[in-house]
Structures are given as structure tokens and as C-alpha cells.
Design a protein around this motif. Structure first.
Motif, PDB file in Angstrom:
ATOM      1  N   ASP A 122       6.622  37.737  59.325  1.00  0.00           N
ATOM      2  CA  ASP A 122       7.667  38.517  59.995  1.00  0.00           C
ATOM      3  C   ASP A 122       8.977  37.744  60.031  1.00  0.00           C
ATOM      4  OD1 ASP A 122       6.177  40.817  60.468  1.00  0.00           O
ATOM      5  OD2 ASP A 122       5.583  40.173  62.489  1.00  0.00           O
ATOM      6  N   ILE A 178      10.432  41.113  58.726  1.00  0.00           N
ATOM      7  CA  ILE A 178      10.363  42.318  59.540  1.00  0.00           C
ATOM      8  C   ILE A 178      11.731  42.987  59.590  1.00  0.00           C
ATOM      9  CG2 ILE A 178      10.780  41.122  61.739  1.00  0.00           C
ATOM     10  CD1 ILE A 178       8.735  43.103  62.981  1.00  0.00           C
ATOM     11  N   THR A 224       7.861  43.446  56.299  1.00  0.00           N
ATOM     12  CA  THR A 224       6.489  42.957  56.448  1.00  0.00           C
ATOM     13  C   THR A 224       5.663  43.822  57.384  1.00  0.00           C
ATOM     14  OG1 THR A 224       7.342  41.416  58.118  1.00  0.00           O
ATOM     15  CG2 THR A 224       6.983  40.545  55.906  1.00  0.00           C
ATOM     16  N   TYR A 225       6.275  44.369  58.414  1.00  0.00           N
ATOM     17  CA  TYR A 225       5.534  45.171  59.389  1.00  0.00           C
ATOM     18  C   TYR A 225       5.107  46.512  58.798  1.00  0.00           C
ATOM     19  CZ  TYR A 225       4.371  47.297  63.925  1.00  0.00           C
ATOM     20  OH  TYR A 225       3.720  47.901  64.967  1.00  0.00           O
ATOM     21  N   SER A 253       1.668  40.758  58.918  1.00  0.00           N
ATOM     22  CA  SER A 253       2.689  40.869  59.959  1.00  0.00           C
ATOM     23  C   SER A 253       2.090  40.404  61.271  1.00  0.00           C
ATOM     24  CB  SER A 253       3.183  42.304  60.095  1.00  0.00           C
ATOM     25  OG  SER A 253       3.930  42.480  61.295  1.00  0.00           O
TER      26      SER A 253
END
Length: 222
Positions: free
Chosen positions: A76, A130, A188-189, A197
Motif C-alpha cells: 500500500d 494505494i 494495490t487495494y 494490500s
């Protein structure tokens, strides 16, 4: 072979950002040893002269020695890879909000200049991070920043905010005089199939140890 993501900003420099599959040094520069740090969300930068020895503490590394892979891990936070190919200096930084706020990016540029780099020639590539749409924070988090940082926060629900970490990282790099900045713009999330994540795993009550690896090196002289 694992998928290795690269940035056009770092053409000519061995480097790569991994997906959740991870990567090995052989995927980027065969035969090169990889150096990693004990990352602690700090602004500390370590100058690397050789592989081996005790693991050092910090959140960024720089080197002017060919054939050494600098490796950082993230899930993240922003992985940032740096290169001044003309000077023969590269760097890698782990820039979460704490480290970025504390100056890890600026300190990396300064350490590279100590080795002969010129920041107007330095290219910096931001890897999978993120995204703002996925990064909800509370008022206490917002209070860690200045009013001048308002552009990186968007009002959310129930007194919360959406924080734009990659844009904040890019802004600090630009303000410090970095010559070229590129962002892979990969969340990433949101992209569960490709990336670990920490925040997503925490929200789901899952194991949080998964990490991506990002590496960079000067070509070996061999």
C-alpha cells in the motif's frame, strides 16, 4: 518467470516492481545480490557499498556500485525507484505517509547527490500504491498534515477523508526538484488479483504479511 512491472522513466536501468507473486533478483539482474533494509516508516537513508553484513535499519537506499540490487517491500505504501544513469547512481525508497511526511524522498535525493548525482537528471518512478479512492482516513490522520496539503485530501463520508498518497509523493518529489517523475498508477487495494494490500487484508481480518518487492540496480560491469 514472475510478472515484473517496469517504468519507461527508468529505461536503461535494471529495475522492476513485483505483483503479489513477488520477484527474485534473477528476474531483473541475474547474479546480482539483493540488499534489503529493516523498514520502520522513517526518513532514514542508507548508502550501500556492498552486500552482506547485518541488516541495516532505514526506509531508503542509494548506491553507486554496479551489480547491487536495492530491494524494498511495500503493501500500500509507495515504492519509489530513482536513477541518474549519467552519474551512475540509483536509489530505492519506501514512502508511506509517515516517511514521505518526514522527508524520506528529499533525503534520498540528497544522498544520491552525495554520490555525484544531479537531481535535475534524476528520474523517479512510483510503483503500485494505494489510490485515493481506496484510502479513507479520519480527522486525526488529516491533522498530521498542514493546511497546504489540502489538495491531497477529498471529503468523504461521516467526517472522513480520502487521501491521495501517490499524488502527495509526486508533489514532494517535484517540489524537491526531481527531473522526471512517473507513476504506474496501479491501486494495490482495488486490484486484489495482482497485489497484496495491508489495508484490504486488515479490513477483511485476513493475514497481513503479504508484500510486493521493488528493486533497482546499476548494470554489472562484467
Amino acid at each position: 518467470m514472475a510478472e515484473v512491472l517496469t517504468s519507461e522513466a527508468l529505461n536503461g536501468v535494471p529495475h522492476g516492481f513485483s505483483t503479489r507473486e513477488g520477484l527474485q533478483g534473477e528476474d531483473v539482474l541475474p547474479g546480482a545480490p539483493m540488499v534489503k533494509l529493516d523498514q520502520v516508516h522513517s526518513a532514514e537513508v542508507v548508502i550501500i557499498r556492498e552486500a552482506g553484513g547485518d541488516v541495516r535499519t532505514g526506509d531508503a537506499m542509494v548506491t553507486d556500485r554496479p551489480g547491487l540490487l536495492l530491494g524494498i517491500v511495500t503493501a500500500d505504501c509507495a515504492p519509489v525507484l530513482f536513477a541518474d544513469l549519467k552519474a551512475g547512481v540509483v536509489g530505492a525508497a519506501h514512502a508511506g505517509w509517515r516517511g514521505a511526511r518526514a522527508g524520506v524522498l528529499e533525503n534520498t535525493l540528497e544522498a544520491m547527490e552525495e554520490l555525484g548525482a544531479d537531481r535535475v537528471r534524476i528520474a523517479a518512478a512510483i510503483g503500485p500504491t494505494i489510490a485515493q479512492e481506496s484510502y479513507e482516513v479520519d480527522a486525526a490522520f488529516r491533522s498530521e498534515f498542514e493546511l497546504a496539503d489540502d489538495p491531497f485530501f477529498r471529503a468523504g463520508h461521516g467526517g472522513h477523508f480520502q487521501f491521495d498518497l501517490p499524488a502527495y509523493v509526486a508533489w514532494r518529489l517535484r517540489a524537491a526538484g526531481t527531473g522526471r517523475i512517473a507513476d504506474l498508477a496501479l491501486d494495490t487495494y482495488a486490484d486484489e488479483s495482482r497485489f497484496h494490500s495491508y489495508r484490504r487484508a486488515t479490513h477483511r481480518g485476513e493475514e497481513t504479511g503479504g508484500r510486493q518487492t521493488s528493486v533497482i540496480a546499476l548494470p554489472s560491469l562484467d
